[in-house]
Design an enzyme around this catalytic site. Structure first.
Site, PDB file in Angstrom:
ATOM      1  N   ARG A  55      -4.160 -39.962 -37.638  1.00 59.35           N
ATOM      2  CA  ARG A  55      -4.255 -39.532 -39.032  1.00 59.35           C
ATOM      3  C   ARG A  55      -4.729 -38.073 -39.116  1.00 59.35           C
ATOM      4  NH1 ARG A  55      -8.359 -37.626 -42.064  1.00 59.35           N
ATOM      5  NH2 ARG A  55      -9.779 -39.058 -41.010  1.00 59.35           N
ATOM      6  N   ASP A  56      -5.980 -37.828 -38.785  1.00 57.37           N
ATOM      7  CA  ASP A  56      -6.535 -36.480 -38.935  1.00 57.37           C
ATOM      8  C   ASP A  56      -5.898 -35.506 -37.949  1.00 57.37           C
ATOM      9  OD1 ASP A  56      -8.205 -34.496 -39.930  1.00 57.37           O
ATOM     10  OD2 ASP A  56      -9.843 -34.963 -38.577  1.00 57.37           O
ATOM     11  N   HIS A  88     -18.584 -37.236 -37.813  1.00 52.76           N
ATOM     12  CA  HIS A  88     -17.264 -36.687 -37.482  1.00 52.76           C
ATOM     13  C   HIS A  88     -17.450 -35.185 -37.264  1.00 52.76           C
ATOM     14  CE1 HIS A  88     -12.718 -36.469 -38.477  1.00 52.76           C
ATOM     15  NE2 HIS A  88     -13.099 -35.197 -38.400  1.00 52.76           N
ATOM     16  N   HIS A 121     -16.108 -31.506 -35.386  1.00 51.19           N
ATOM     17  CA  HIS A 121     -14.967 -30.787 -34.820  1.00 51.19           C
ATOM     18  C   HIS A 121     -15.444 -29.933 -33.649  1.00 51.19           C
ATOM     19  CE1 HIS A 121     -11.601 -31.509 -37.680  1.00 51.19           C
ATOM     20  NE2 HIS A 121     -12.605 -32.078 -38.315  1.00 51.19           N
ATOM     21  N   CYS A 146      -5.422 -26.196 -35.242  1.00 54.75           N
ATOM     22  CA  CYS A 146      -4.198 -25.606 -34.709  1.00 54.75           C
ATOM     23  C   CYS A 146      -4.519 -24.994 -33.361  1.00 54.75           C
ATOM     24  CB  CYS A 146      -3.672 -24.539 -35.652  1.00 54.75           C
ATOM     25  SG  CYS A 146      -2.498 -23.456 -34.841  1.00 54.75           S
ATOM     26  N   ASN A 198     -10.338 -31.708 -33.477  1.00 53.97           N
ATOM     27  CA  ASN A 198     -11.380 -32.719 -33.384  1.00 53.97           C
ATOM     28  C   ASN A 198     -11.959 -32.722 -31.967  1.00 53.97           C
ATOM     29  OD1 ASN A 198     -11.487 -34.606 -35.913  1.00 53.97           O
ATOM     30  ND2 ASN A 198      -9.334 -34.089 -35.629  1.00 53.97           N
TER      31      ASN A 198
END
Lengths: 302, 302
Positions: free
Chosen positions: B26-27, B217, B219, B250, B259
Site C-alpha cells: 500500500r504505502d 511508522h 521512514h 522515490c 519506508n
C-alpha cells in the site's frame, strides 16, 4: 497484543554535552589507494579545526610499507603544534610511539584488539602480548610527558569470534586505565554492535573504569549505528568518534562500511538537544571536502 | 570531561516480541508512476504472507483519479479473504470505507494528520473536521462488524509547523480510542523524529491511551530511524510498520525517503533478541522482489 504499560516509564537521561573526535584524517584516509598530498591533508585538518571540534586524529605513525598513505606523519604533526586542540596520532607499538614522541606529538592513541583472532591478524600478537606492549607504551608516554589513550578494536565482537564477552573488554579497559591510559575508546571495528550490547558494555565499562575517559567508535552499519550511539548516550558515554563525509571503508565496495559521518552525528546530537560546540555549516563543508578527497584519491579497481 | 557515573544504570527493558505490519503493497507502491499489474501485487502480498508476518496493508480505497496505482483495490481484497492474517486497507474517508466494506474487508485503516497545515494540504479539512469524520467512520465500521484502526500522520512534526506538541497527538489518540479505534499508529511522515521525542511521545500515548494498540511508522531518515525504533521499544511500543525493500518515497529523488526496509527491521529485532515470527531468508527474498518492482515500475522523469 494490547499495551501492557501501566505507569509512565522513567525519563531517559541524556548528557547536556558531548565531545566529538574527528578521525577522518587518520582512520578515514588510510584506505585510499592514491597518496593524498600532504598539503591537502593539512587543508582538511585546518578546516576541521575551524568547526569547533576539540579532538582530531591527525595521522598515524605506522610502517610506510604497510600504510603508505601515512608516510608524511611527521610533517602533519609539525603543521599542528597548537595547544588548544587535542591533536592525536595513532601508534601501533613502541616503535611508532617513539617516532611520534620525536616528532613532538602531545597525545597518542595505541590500539589493542579484544578478539584473539582479530588481534593476531592485525598485529600478530596475542591479546596478552599486546597488553604488555601497551603497558610499556604507557610508561614511555609518561616519561615523555605526553598523554596516551587506547582504542580497543572489535570491542563489540568480530566476524571470527562473534560477540565479545563484556568481561574481557572490561578487563582490558581496567588494565589500561591502571597503566595510565587517559582515555579508552570502545571500537565497533566491523559494525556488529547493537544497542542492547552497546548499553550493557558501555554501562559496565563506565561504572567500573573510574580513571579514564570512555569513548565509542562506530561504523556505518545498515542504519543501526545511530541506535548504537543513542544507547551509548543512555549509558553515559560522552565521547564519540566520527569522520567527515563518512570517510573510511570503501564507498564502492558493498559491505565495507565507512565511519559515521561527523556532519550527521552533529545533526543527531543537535536534534537531541545535546551540545557539541561544533558549527553545523562548517562541518557540512568539511563533509563535502572529505567526500571530494575520497572521490579524487580512491584507487578504482580496474 | 571525565566519567561522572557512580553506580550501574538501570537495565533498559525491551519487549520479548513485537509485531510488524508490512505496508509495502500500500504505502510502498502508491507513488510508483507506472501501474503495477494486479497479479504482480497479488504475488508480492502472497510472498509476504509466507514470511510469517501477520499484518499486511494490502491496498487503499482512494480515488483512482488521485492514486491510479490503487484502482484495483477491490480485486486485491478479493484475492485475500483469509482469516489468519490481518489484511488491512487504507481508507481516507467514509466514501473509501464504504467501498472497502462492500469489497468485504475485515480491517480498515483511517488517516488523520496531527498538523493543521499538513492535514489541510492532504485532505483539505481541519484536524477537528477530520476527527469528526473519523468518529463517523468508527461507527460505520462497528455497524459493518469490521475492525478499524487509524494512522496519525505527522505525529512527530512536519516541515510546515515543526515539532508536533505531544499533548495534541495524545488528545487525538484519546478521542480515536474512545470512538472505537482498535489501533493507533504514530507516523513520522516526513522523517523529522528523533529518539528523545519518540520516547517521550510514545511513553505519553502508551500510558494514557489504554484501549488501543499503539504502533509506530518511521521512514528512512539519514540512519536516525533505527535510533527512533530503539527509543519506541524502550517506551514499550510493540507494533512497527515497514515496507519490504524500503519501498516508498522515490529512490531516485534525493530527500524523498522510503519506508524502513522490513528485512532490515527483522535483522534489527533479531540482534536485540526480540522475536518477530518472521522468516529471515523469506523476508530477504521479499525485499529483493520489492526492489525489483520499484525498479521496473518507477516512471523515470524525462
Amino acid at each position: 497484543m494490547m499495551n501492557e504499560i501501566k505507569s509512565m516509564p522513567a525519563p531517559l537521561i541524556l548528557p547536556d554535552s558531548v565531545e566529538i573526535t574527528e578521525v577522518g584524517p587518520r582512520d578515514g584516509l588510510q584506505n585510499l589507494g592514491l597518496f593524498i598530498p600532504t598539503e591537502k591533508k593539512i587543508q582538511f585538518i585546518g578546516l576541521v579545526k575551524e568547526t569547533g571540534i576539540r579532538h582530531i586524529d591527525i595521522t598515524a605513525f605506522v610502517s610506510p610499507k604497510w600504510v603508505p598513505q601515512m608516510r608524511d606523519a611527521a610533517e602533519i604533526v609539525a603543521a599542528f603544534p597548537g595547544e588548544e586542540i587535542c591533536y592525536k596520532v595513532l601508534v601501533p607499538n613502541r616503535k611508532g610511539l617513539e617516532l611520534a614522541i620525536s616528532a613532538g606529538v602531545k597525545e597518542a592513541v595505541a590500539v589493542i584488539g579484544s578478539s584473539e583472532a582479530h588481534n593476531k591478524n592485525n598485529v600478530n600478537l596475542t591479546v596478552a602480548e599486546s597488553l604488555a606492549e601497551l603497558v610499556l607504551m604507557a610508561a614511555m608516554a609518561k616519561d615523555a610527558g605526553i598523554i596516551i589513550r587506547a582504542n580497543i578494536a572489535t570491542a563489540f565482537g568480530c566476524d571470527i569470534e562473534g560477540r565479545a564477552p563484556c568481561q574481557r573488554v572490561l578487563g582490558i579497559s581496567q588494565e589500561l586505565a591502571a597503566a595510565g591510559y587517559a582515555g579508552i575508546t570502545l571500537c565497533d571495528t566491523t559494525g556488529v554492535g547493537d544497542p542492547k550490547l552497546t548499553y550493557e558494555l558501555c554501562s559496565e565499562v563506565l561504572t567500573k573504569v573510574k580513571n579514564a575517559q570512555i569513548g565509542v567508535h562506530f561504523h556505518q552499519c545498515r542504519g543501526f549505528e545511530f541506535a548504537n550511539i543513542y544507547a551509548a548516550l543512555l549509558a553515559g558515554v560522552k565521547m564519540f568518534d566520527s569522520a567527515c563525509g563518512g570517510l573510511g571503508g570503501c564507498p564502492f565496495a558493498p559491505g565495507a562500511s565507512g565511519n559515521i559521518a561527523t556532519e550527521l552525528l552533529v545533526q543527531f546530537f543537535s536534534k537531541l538537544g545535546i551540545s557539541t560546540g561544533v558549527d553545523a555549516a562548517r562541518i557540512n563543508d568539511c563533509g563535502k571536502f572529505a567526500a571530494q578527497l575520497q572521490k579524487d584519491f580512491y584507487l578504482h579497481a580496474v
